[in-house]
Motif scaffolding. Structure first.
Motif, PDB file in Angstrom:
ATOM      1  N   ALA A  88       8.917   3.224   3.241  1.00  0.00           N
ATOM      2  CA  ALA A  88       7.517   3.168   2.822  1.00  0.00           C
ATOM      3  C   ALA A  88       7.403   3.078   1.304  1.00  0.00           C
ATOM      4  N   ALA A  89       6.372   2.368   0.848  1.00  0.00           N
ATOM      5  CA  ALA A  89       6.170   2.182  -0.588  1.00  0.00           C
ATOM      6  C   ALA A  89       5.869   3.513  -1.265  1.00  0.00           C
ATOM      7  N   PRO A  90       6.339   3.702  -2.514  1.00  0.00           N
ATOM      8  CA  PRO A  90       6.039   4.952  -3.236  1.00  0.00           C
ATOM      9  C   PRO A  90       4.565   5.036  -3.608  1.00  0.00           C
ATOM     10  N   ALA A  91       4.131   6.220  -4.002  1.00  0.00           N
ATOM     11  CA  ALA A  91       2.717   6.450  -4.313  1.00  0.00           C
ATOM     12  C   ALA A  91       2.231   5.586  -5.471  1.00  0.00           C
ATOM     13  N   ASP A  92       3.111   5.313  -6.442  1.00  0.00           N
ATOM     14  CA  ASP A  92       2.701   4.557  -7.625  1.00  0.00           C
ATOM     15  C   ASP A  92       3.280   3.143  -7.628  1.00  0.00           C
ATOM     16  N   VAL A  93       3.426   2.544  -6.427  1.00  0.00           N
ATOM     17  CA  VAL A  93       3.922   1.174  -6.322  1.00  0.00           C
ATOM     18  C   VAL A  93       3.017   0.237  -7.125  1.00  0.00           C
ATOM     19  N   ARG A  94       3.622  -0.769  -7.765  1.00  0.00           N
ATOM     20  CA  ARG A  94       2.871  -1.598  -8.695  1.00  0.00           C
ATOM     21  C   ARG A  94       2.523  -2.978  -8.115  1.00  0.00           C
ATOM     22  N   TRP A  95       1.528  -3.616  -8.736  1.00  0.00           N
ATOM     23  CA  TRP A  95       1.243  -5.010  -8.429  1.00  0.00           C
ATOM     24  C   TRP A  95       2.478  -5.817  -8.810  1.00  0.00           C
ATOM     25  N   THR A  96       2.812  -6.772  -7.964  1.00  0.00           N
ATOM     26  CA  THR A  96       4.054  -7.522  -8.114  1.00  0.00           C
ATOM     27  C   THR A  96       3.817  -9.019  -8.018  1.00  0.00           C
ATOM     28  N   CYS A  97       4.513  -9.753  -8.863  1.00  0.00           N
ATOM     29  CA  CYS A  97       4.581 -11.206  -8.739  1.00  0.00           C
ATOM     30  C   CYS A  97       5.954 -11.516  -8.142  1.00  0.00           C
ATOM     31  N   LEU A  98       5.966 -11.873  -6.864  1.00  0.00           N
ATOM     32  CA  LEU A  98       7.209 -12.197  -6.173  1.00  0.00           C
ATOM     33  C   LEU A  98       7.376 -13.708  -6.145  1.00  0.00           C
TER      34      LEU A  98
ATOM     35  N   PRO B  86      15.327  -6.933   3.724  1.00  0.00           N
ATOM     36  CA  PRO B  86      14.653  -5.690   3.333  1.00  0.00           C
ATOM     37  C   PRO B  86      13.974  -5.896   1.973  1.00  0.00           C
ATOM     38  N   PHE B  87      12.808  -5.313   1.802  1.00  0.00           N
ATOM     39  CA  PHE B  87      12.120  -5.354   0.511  1.00  0.00           C
ATOM     40  C   PHE B  87      12.082  -3.938  -0.054  1.00  0.00           C
ATOM     41  N   VAL B  88      12.633  -3.779  -1.247  1.00  0.00           N
ATOM     42  CA  VAL B  88      12.666  -2.472  -1.900  1.00  0.00           C
ATOM     43  C   VAL B  88      11.515  -2.386  -2.883  1.00  0.00           C
ATOM     44  N   CYS B  89      10.545  -1.527  -2.602  1.00  0.00           N
ATOM     45  CA  CYS B  89       9.356  -1.407  -3.449  1.00  0.00           C
ATOM     46  C   CYS B  89       9.679  -0.689  -4.751  1.00  0.00           C
ATOM     47  N   GLY B  90       9.220  -1.244  -5.858  1.00  0.00           N
ATOM     48  CA  GLY B  90       9.413  -0.616  -7.156  1.00  0.00           C
ATOM     49  C   GLY B  90       8.338   0.412  -7.447  1.00  0.00           C
ATOM     50  N   ALA B  91       8.636   1.333  -8.348  1.00  0.00           N
ATOM     51  CA  ALA B  91       7.691   2.363  -8.756  1.00  0.00           C
ATOM     52  C   ALA B  91       7.343   2.176 -10.229  1.00  0.00           C
ATOM     53  N   ALA B  92       6.295   2.826 -10.669  1.00  0.00           N
ATOM     54  CA  ALA B  92       5.873   2.731 -12.060  1.00  0.00           C
ATOM     55  C   ALA B  92       6.989   3.209 -12.987  1.00  0.00           C
TER      56      ALA B  92
ATOM     57  N   LYS C 171       5.532 -24.414   6.209  1.00  0.00           N
ATOM     58  CA  LYS C 171       4.631 -24.685   7.328  1.00  0.00           C
ATOM     59  C   LYS C 171       3.505 -23.667   7.425  1.00  0.00           C
ATOM     60  N   SER C 172       3.861 -22.373   7.352  1.00  0.00           N
ATOM     61  CA  SER C 172       2.835 -21.351   7.561  1.00  0.00           C
ATOM     62  C   SER C 172       3.210 -20.048   6.875  1.00  0.00           C
ATOM     63  N   ILE C 173       2.201 -19.212   6.672  1.00  0.00           N
ATOM     64  CA  ILE C 173       2.356 -17.911   6.032  1.00  0.00           C
ATOM     65  C   ILE C 173       1.583 -16.890   6.855  1.00  0.00           C
ATOM     66  N   LYS C 174       2.210 -15.743   7.109  1.00  0.00           N
ATOM     67  CA  LYS C 174       1.539 -14.665   7.827  1.00  0.00           C
ATOM     68  C   LYS C 174       1.766 -13.373   7.056  1.00  0.00           C
ATOM     69  N   LEU C 175       0.690 -12.837   6.493  1.00  0.00           N
ATOM     70  CA  LEU C 175       0.742 -11.600   5.714  1.00  0.00           C
ATOM     71  C   LEU C 175       0.253 -10.460   6.592  1.00  0.00           C
ATOM     72  N   CYS C 176       1.165  -9.549   6.945  1.00  0.00           N
ATOM     73  CA  CYS C 176       0.819  -8.447   7.846  1.00  0.00           C
ATOM     74  C   CYS C 176       0.651  -7.140   7.068  1.00  0.00           C
ATOM     75  N   SER C 177      -0.148  -6.238   7.612  1.00  0.00           N
ATOM     76  CA  SER C 177      -0.392  -4.959   6.954  1.00  0.00           C
ATOM     77  C   SER C 177       0.930  -4.222   6.696  1.00  0.00           C
ATOM     78  N   ASN C 178       0.979  -3.418   5.606  1.00  0.00           N
ATOM     79  CA  ASN C 178      -0.171  -2.935   4.826  1.00  0.00           C
ATOM     80  C   ASN C 178      -0.002  -3.360   3.370  1.00  0.00           C
ATOM     81  N   LEU C 179      -0.900  -4.230   2.892  1.00  0.00           N
ATOM     82  CA  LEU C 179      -0.771  -4.689   1.520  1.00  0.00           C
ATOM     83  C   LEU C 179      -2.085  -5.239   0.983  1.00  0.00           C
TER      84      LEU C 179
ATOM     85  N   MET D 218       0.836  -1.192   0.000  1.00  0.00           N
ATOM     86  CA  MET D 218       0.000   0.000   0.000  1.00  0.00           C
ATOM     87  C   MET D 218       0.876   1.249   0.000  1.00  0.00           C
ATOM     88  N   PRO D 219       0.544   2.242  -0.834  1.00  0.00           N
ATOM     89  CA  PRO D 219       1.357   3.461  -0.944  1.00  0.00           C
ATOM     90  C   PRO D 219       1.579   4.143   0.404  1.00  0.00           C
TER      91      PRO D 219
END
Length: 301
Positions: free
Chosen positions: A144-154, A119-125, A174-182, A79-80
């Protein structure tokens, strides 16, 4: 060997019926909504404190997903202007539980015998101000993610991550935990490398099947309007990436030469993972491990 029920890939959200919330858990502000761009249901996880809002599979810590596919595919969009965290608990063949976490909150790579933090580096448009800044300085996109961060296939190569960083052999997720904000469209596991922007006819001509590579399945595909190209609209990140200097200190989109990806995605094929003695020595955290934790029996329907 991958079980038949997990081949050629497993749609995690569909298989475990996430929408029913019987075999998964949610905490805080987790909402299913229709995304106009993707033309389908996505899950929005948001909250001021990332750890307080999350979507978790399986429902309890005593259960295990038991997913043995080498690659985990996460289709998501940060999320931006926000931070997010994702935690994966994986089991090794020695029944050791290792947590793999990545987040744009992390400033640097950290590791112990049982926890890897990337660390995860968010890409921009493409062509945006943030994109131009990223080409000049990588640090402009840390945080923080940029305003125009894109949908990503990781695409996370869980086998290689454990091998490269801990000299361990991967057993299962074993398990997956997806925490905000996404925003999350889907999760899938497979032993195949799925490449976006490649047609089935192109895949046949290039004989990709014998190399464990295939076009993106419909359930995992992002929509591409006629006349446009997948790589101009979305990001595709494989981690660990190919041909980069080891060890990798962050998860981010690589910057290949002009037209290397968008014009000919068939070129982006997996290579064999080679581990040099220097890397083995530097990453010999295996000696820190004292008492392996027990792993619960894989949880299935």
């Amino acid at each position: 060997v991958l079980a038949a029920w997990q081949r050629p890939y497993l749609n995690v959200f569909k298989h475990f019926r996430v929408e029913e919330w019987k075999r998964s858990a949610r905490e805080g502000d987790v909402t299913a909504l229709t995304d106009a761009r993707l033309k389908g249901t996505v899950y929005r996880i948001q909250g001021s404190v990332p750890a307080s809002s999350y979507l978790q599979l399986p429902r309890t810590g005593t259960q295990s997903l038991g997913l043995a596919g080498r690659y985990l595919y996460l289709l998501f969009r940060p999320m931006p202007h926000k931070h997010f965290i994702v935690h994966l608990d994986v089991a090794t063949e020695e029944n050791q539980v290792v947590r793999i976490s990545f987040s744009n909150l992390f400033k640097e790579f950290k590791s112990t015998a049982t926890w890897l933090q990337f660390p995860f580096v968010c890409g921009a448009a493409k062509g945006s101000a943030c994109d131009r800044a990223a080409r000049t300085s990588r640090h402009d996109l840390v945080g923080a993610a940029p305003a125009d961060v894109r949908w990503t296939c990781l695409v996370l190569d869980l086998h290689s991550i454990l091998s490269l960083y801990l000299n361990r052999r991967y057993s299962h997720l074993k398990s997956i935990k997806l925490c905000s904000n996404l925003l999350v469209k889907n999760l899938c596991t497979s032993d195949l490398v799925f490449v976006p922007g490649v047609t089935f006819s192109e895949a046949r001509q290039a004989n990709l099947a014998c190399r464990g590579v295939a076009p993106m399945p419909r359930e995992m595909a992002f929509p591409v309007p006629k006349g446009e190209k997948w790589h101009d609209l979305y990001d595709y990140i494989r981690f660990p990436s190919e041909g980069s200097k080891l060890p990798y200190d962050s998860i981010q989109k690589s910057c290949p030469g002009p037209a290397a990806v968008s014009e000919n995605p068939v070129r982006q094929l997996p290579q064999s993972v080679m581990l040099t003695k220097a890397v083995r020595d530097r990453l010999s955290l295996i000696h820190q491990i004292t008492s392996p934790k027990a792993v619960s029996t894989p949880w299935r329907r």
